[in-house]
Design an enzyme around this catalytic site. Structure first.
Site, PDB file in Angstrom:
ATOM      1  N   GLY A 174     -10.505  -2.571   3.435  1.00 51.56           N
ATOM      2  CA  GLY A 174      -9.558  -2.559   4.548  1.00 51.56           C
ATOM      3  C   GLY A 174      -9.531  -1.226   5.273  1.00 51.56           C
ATOM      4  CB  THR A 229      -0.866  -0.042   1.277  1.00 51.48           C
ATOM      5  OG1 THR A 229      -1.835  -1.062   1.102  1.00 51.48           O
ATOM      6  CG2 THR A 229      -1.560   1.271   1.566  1.00 51.48           C
ATOM      7  NE  ARG A 277      -9.603  -6.528   3.492  1.00 50.79           N
ATOM      8  CZ  ARG A 277      -8.507  -5.783   3.524  1.00 50.79           C
ATOM      9  NH1 ARG A 277      -8.200  -4.998   2.532  1.00 50.79           N
ATOM     10  NH2 ARG A 277      -7.706  -5.830   4.572  1.00 50.79           N
ATOM     11  CB  THR A 328       1.150   0.062   5.064  1.00 52.27           C
ATOM     12  OG1 THR A 328       1.209  -1.151   4.297  1.00 52.27           O
ATOM     13  CG2 THR A 328       2.486   0.300   5.754  1.00 52.27           C
TER      14      THR A 328
HETATM   15  N1  ASP Z   1      -3.803  -1.978   4.853  1.00 57.98           N
HETATM   16  C1  ASP Z   1      -4.106  -2.476   3.539  1.00 57.98           C
HETATM   17  C2  ASP Z   1      -5.420  -3.212   3.590  1.00 57.98           C
HETATM   18  O1  ASP Z   1      -5.645  -3.948   4.537  1.00 57.98           O
HETATM   19  C3  ASP Z   1      -3.071  -3.392   3.001  1.00 57.98           C
HETATM   20  C4  ASP Z   1      -1.674  -2.836   2.993  1.00 57.98           C
HETATM   21  O2  ASP Z   1      -1.321  -2.002   3.809  1.00 57.98           O
HETATM   22  O3  ASP Z   1      -0.899  -3.244   2.119  1.00 57.98           O
HETATM   23  O4  ASP Z   1      -6.179  -3.109   2.671  1.00 57.98           O
END
Ligand code: ASP
Length: 351
Positions: free
Chosen positions: A246, A216, A244, A267
């Protein structure tokens, strides 16, 4: 007597005008800061080729320079974080925009959020499949929709109406991410069959995978007017369920900015970041417990997150220009530039 009166009036005026220099006033200072991340995860030097590491470092440097130029030329923190994220979204190395990971259904569903620390206005999009730069759509949601978050088709229609670039979903296809999805699916079915090999299991509900590089992207900035802003953009987790969402587009979980405290972009495994409301908790520790930015971020990432089996990290900047970049994984793509203009980019833990 008259002189004393004038002196007292002047003093009173000075006090009143100093009080009026609130966070919303255009106080110009030389202090400008930009901090970015390109995701945390199992990022090990032993698993990285020199070329690949260079490609990551160069891309992070390029993104930093783009956002920093805006701050340097008197632009706002908001403009700087948006421009920085757009560079990272256009780069296939990161899990955002062009390089977004695939959901279980073979589609790319993107999430992004942006927040203005001066006004606490925020905008987010989630589950979008055709917006080339979701961060710009998030900004439009913030500035033009009268809402904070739009999802799916509604977000896409809104973005189109705002003149934001729309692409065919095939734009987000990359060979590498497709292979990651196939690998994740295979590991899932092995696990379901009770044959998962040690260390290769995917915990599909939480999206936790020991091999995972989250990827991310995030940016936080302090501009010369004393304003903070935060932005985060992601493709989510490989093999996530259709629909979904996040933490990244959830204001307070993955993204938060408040001039009175800090600007944060997270992240990691989003489910845990959402449950712990990570970004706002860091802000709250500063506001209500008077922690420093560093203390607050470390408390949440290095202590709290682990007790809930969460992994990941965050970047933050406060009004004084202090920065923090803690993570509890093996690595986190990260970097910053401050007023002296030096570019600092790091990848591994202990760097
Ligand atoms: N936090 C992000 C999510 O859960 C994933 C990531 O940080 O790469 O969608």
């Amino acid at each position: 007597m008259k002189r004393v009166f004038i002196a007292l009036s002047l003093l009173a005026w000075t006090v009143v005008s100093a009080q009026a220099q609130t966070s919303n006033s255009p106080v110009v200072s030389n202090r400008i800061v930009l901090v970015i991340h390109g995701g945390a995860g199992t990022i090990l030097k032993s698993q990285m080729t020199a070329e690949r590491e260079k490609a990551y470092r160069d891309s992070l440097t390029f993104a930093l320079k783009r956002g920093y130029a805006i701050l340097k030329n008197g632009g706002t923190a908001l403009d700087a974080v948006e421009a920085t994220i757009k560079v990272l979204e256009d780069c296939p190395l990161f899990n955002a925009g062009k390089g977004a990971v695939f959901a279980h259904n073979g589609k790319n569903e993107l999430d992004a959020a942006i927040m203005n620390g001066k006004t606490l206005e925020a905008g987010a999009v989630a589950g979008v499949t055709t917006i080339k730069n979701p961060i710009s759509a998030a900004r439009s949601v913030m500035e033009k929709s009268g809402h904070v978050m739009l999802i799916g088709k509604g977000a896409e229609e809104f973005a189109k109406g705002e003149g934001i670039e729309i692409v065919d979903p095939s734009y987000f296809y990359t060979e590498e991410r497709w292979r990651s999805l196939q690998k994740a699916k295979k590991e899932d079915s092995l696990k379901a069959a009770g044959k998962a090999m040690k260390g290769s299991a995917i915990l599909s509900n939480s999206g936790q995978n020991p091999d995972h590089k989250f990827g991310t992207v995030g940016a936080v900035a302090l501009d010369r007017y004393g304003n903070l802003a935060a932005a985060t953009s992601t493709g989510g987790m490989t093999n996530k369920k259709y629909g979904r969402v996040g933490d990244s587009p959830i204001i307070g979980a993955g993204t938060y900015a408040n001039n009175e405290t800090c600007a944060i972009s997270c992240t990691g495994v989003g489910e845990v970041f959402m449950r712990l409301v990570v970004a706002k908790t860091v802000s709250d520790l500063i506001e209500f417990r008077h922690y420093s930015l560093q203390q607050a971020a470390e408390e949440v990432i290095m202590h709290k997150l682990g007790t809930f089996q969460g992994s990941g990290g965050l970047i933050g900047v406060d009004r004084q220009g202090n920065i923090t970049m803690p993570f509890n994984t093996e690595g986190m793509y990260r970097g910053y530039m401050k007023e002296d203009g030096t570019v600092v980019v790091k990848v591994y833990a202990g760097e």
